[in-house]
Each structure stands twice: as C-alpha cells, then as structure tokens.
Write a protein that holds these residues in place. Structure first.
Motif, PDB file in Angstrom:
ATOM      1  N   ARG A  99       4.661  -1.597   0.886  1.00 42.50           N
ATOM      2  CA  ARG A  99       4.626  -2.194  -0.456  1.00 42.50           C
ATOM      3  C   ARG A  99       3.525  -3.244  -0.541  1.00 42.50           C
ATOM      4  N   ARG A 100       3.411  -4.088   0.496  1.00 42.70           N
ATOM      5  CA  ARG A 100       2.349  -5.094   0.501  1.00 42.70           C
ATOM      6  C   ARG A 100       0.968  -4.437   0.490  1.00 42.70           C
ATOM      7  N   SER A 102       0.201  -1.626  -0.901  1.00 46.68           N
ATOM      8  CA  SER A 102      -0.064  -1.123  -2.253  1.00 46.68           C
ATOM      9  C   SER A 102      -0.574  -2.240  -3.160  1.00 46.68           C
ATOM     10  N   VAL A 103      -0.028  -3.438  -2.986  1.00 50.71           N
ATOM     11  CA  VAL A 103      -0.493  -4.593  -3.773  1.00 50.71           C
ATOM     12  C   VAL A 103      -1.935  -4.921  -3.413  1.00 50.71           C
ATOM     13  N   HIS A 106      -4.376  -2.338  -4.744  1.00 50.10           N
ATOM     14  CA  HIS A 106      -4.535  -2.457  -6.196  1.00 50.10           C
ATOM     15  C   HIS A 106      -5.558  -3.528  -6.558  1.00 50.10           C
ATOM     16  N   TYR A 107      -5.385  -4.708  -5.994  1.00 44.42           N
ATOM     17  CA  TYR A 107      -6.288  -5.800  -6.368  1.00 44.42           C
ATOM     18  C   TYR A 107      -7.672  -5.628  -5.753  1.00 44.42           C
ATOM     19  N   SER A 133      -3.194  -5.562 -15.828  1.00 45.15           N
ATOM     20  CA  SER A 133      -2.484  -5.143 -14.623  1.00 45.15           C
ATOM     21  C   SER A 133      -1.277  -6.032 -14.350  1.00 45.15           C
ATOM     22  N   VAL A 137       2.663  -4.890 -14.004  1.00 44.35           N
ATOM     23  CA  VAL A 137       3.473  -5.212 -12.824  1.00 44.35           C
ATOM     24  C   VAL A 137       4.679  -6.067 -13.211  1.00 44.35           C
ATOM     25  N   SER A 141       8.677  -5.099 -12.884  1.00 44.16           N
ATOM     26  CA  SER A 141       9.617  -5.954 -12.155  1.00 44.16           C
ATOM     27  C   SER A 141      10.797  -6.355 -13.040  1.00 44.16           C
ATOM     28  N   SER A 171       7.626  -1.223  -7.439  1.00 46.19           N
ATOM     29  CA  SER A 171       6.469  -2.092  -7.243  1.00 46.19           C
ATOM     30  C   SER A 171       5.308  -1.329  -6.634  1.00 46.19           C
ATOM     31  N   HIS A 175       1.654  -0.446  -8.664  1.00 47.18           N
ATOM     32  CA  HIS A 175       0.393  -0.907  -8.078  1.00 47.18           C
ATOM     33  C   HIS A 175      -0.518   0.263  -7.726  1.00 47.18           C
TER      34      HIS A 175
END
Length: 267
Positions: A99-100, A102-103, A106-107, A133, A137, A141, A171, A175
């Motif tokens: 998950r981290r 993917s974040v 994305h950025y 974005s 997100v 959430s 999440s 992302h």
C-alpha cells in the motif's frame, strides 16, 4: 523480493526528469484542472468509470463469492495455508508495504507528468493537479470509513469488526489508478507503458490478497474495495483534471459460434 517493491516508484521518479515538457495539446498536466467541470463532463466521467473493467469485474467477483459460501471458505483457506506470503504476520507486513508503495508510485508519477517548461507555471500546474488527486484519495478514504462503521462486518479472524470494505485495498486501488492515468500523459514507449501499468495493478492485487492471507478481510471485502478505488480514481481524474487521455477498454460481445474479446483504444 521485498526490496523490489519500490523499483516501480524509482523508475517513475527517473521519468520525472522529463516532466518539464508539455502534453501533445501544448498544455501542461494540471493546467486545466477545475472544481466546476460541468454536469455533462461529470456524468460522462462517472459513466466511463463505471464501464471500466477494473470496476465492474471486481464487483462481479465480489457477488460471485457469495455463492455456496465461497467468501468464507476462501478466506479460511488463505488464512490457514498462506500460499503466497508464508504466514499471516508476513502477509500483514506485505499489505502495509505494498500500500505504501502504491502511494509512493502515485506521487512519483505526478512529478513525472509534463507540466510545462516555465518553473512558475510548472509549480502552479502541479499543485492544481495534485489537489485533484488528493480529493480522489480523500473521498475514497471517507467512503471506505463510512461503509466500515455502518456495515461493521466481523473480520474472518474474529478479532474485530469493520471488515467491509478494505481500507488498504481501496487506498492502493485509488493511488494506482491515478498513477495509471498519469502514465497516459507521458511519452512512453508501448512496452514501457504496458510494463508500468501491469506493475501498478500488481500492487493493488498484491495488497488485496495480502489482506486476505493476513486474516483481516474476506475476498468480497477487497474486491469491492478494488472497484471503489478504481472508480473514484478514474472519475476524479477524468472529471476534474481537464484532460482527454487515450482510453482503453475490454469488451466481450457475442458472435457466430461463440464470443469475441475485444481490446478497444480511443484516440
């Protein structure tokens, strides 16, 4: 193996060196972002997002999991055998890491998008696009949290409630869908773009399955969450970012003696 997770983000960050260019239209990514796109564009974006196979296919899968108690049986089997991650604790750690990742990816793609050669305009465009974005997100959430508290489904491991939907999966999905849309704004070769897109979807799928093996979610929890994140990511991007990127879709249509699976791209 886990050391390879950030590699996709590192590649996207490298691509950011060319992020000072512009889109084929001559505009910068984020330059046409707006909070008032008009109802016609909002409706079209919602309809297109709903037709996306990464939205309707997971929803169909979640529905099928209700047949013959497959949802519970699959969750119990995955938690007991942990075929991919080896243990429930490892699966839980992997779900966090994926998950981290993917974040981060994305950025990284936001930085890599072409937002113009002028430094001041580049910064303004990046901020405007990033706000879209962030809105996607944040909405994902909020919807996930609301459904969790309202439905309060017991988790497969019986340690807590709020199993439906999966926050990790929704999440990761939003992302990676936003990152996938950003890739469409870059001048990438077809093999590179395809490889990156596959990697993005792998992050979402990996997060989803890790949550199941960890015992924290049923398959239907994560499948619904995958659909939710993909829908909201595609919707916010298409409705509020002001871009008209290429569109790819998978369609199944009947034909003489069977059916045809089509891959359609709109230019």
């Amino acid at each position: 193996m886990r050391s390879a997770v950030p590699s996709l983000a590192m590649l996207c960050a490298f691509l950011g060196l060319s992020g000072c260019a512009t889109l084929p239209t001559g505009r910068g990514w984020g330059e046409d972002a707006t909070a008032v796109p008009g109802w016609e564009r909002v409706y079209a974006s919602a309809a297109n997002a709903a037709r996306d196979p990464w939205v309707w296919a997971p929803l169909a899968g979640a529905a099928l999991m209700q047949i013959d108690d497959w949802d519970r049986r699959t969750a119990d089997w995955a938690r007991e055998h942990t075929p991919v991650f080896g243990s429930q604790e490892s699966a839980k750690d992997w779900s966090d890491d994926l998950r981290r990742a993917s974040v981060l990816v994305h950025y990284a793609t936001i930085l890599a998008t072409p937002s113009g050669p002028d430094a001041e305009d580049w910064l303004v465009n990046k901020i405007k696009g990033t706000l879209v974005s962030v809105a996607a997100v944040s909405t994902t959430s909020a919807v996930t949290r609301t459904l969790k508290t309202r439905i309060d489904r017991r988790r497969p491991n019986d340690l807590a409630g709020e199993s439906f939907p999966s926050g990790h999966t929704s999440s990761a999905a939003v992302h990676t869908r936003l990152a996938s849309r950003n890739l469409e704004s870059m001048e990438l070769s077809e093999p590179t773009g395809l490889a990156l897109d596959i990697g993005l979807h792998a992050l979402t799928i990996g997060t989803s399955w890790a949550r199941i093996e960890a015992g924290w979610h049923f398959p239907s929890d994560t499948l619904f969450s995958m659909a939710l994140g993909n829908f909201l990511g595609a919707f916010f991007n298409d409705a509020f970012l002001g871009l008209d990127p290429q569109r790819a879709a998978i369609a199944l249509r009947p034909s003489d003696g069977g059916a045809l699976l089509e891959w359609r791209v709109q230019f």
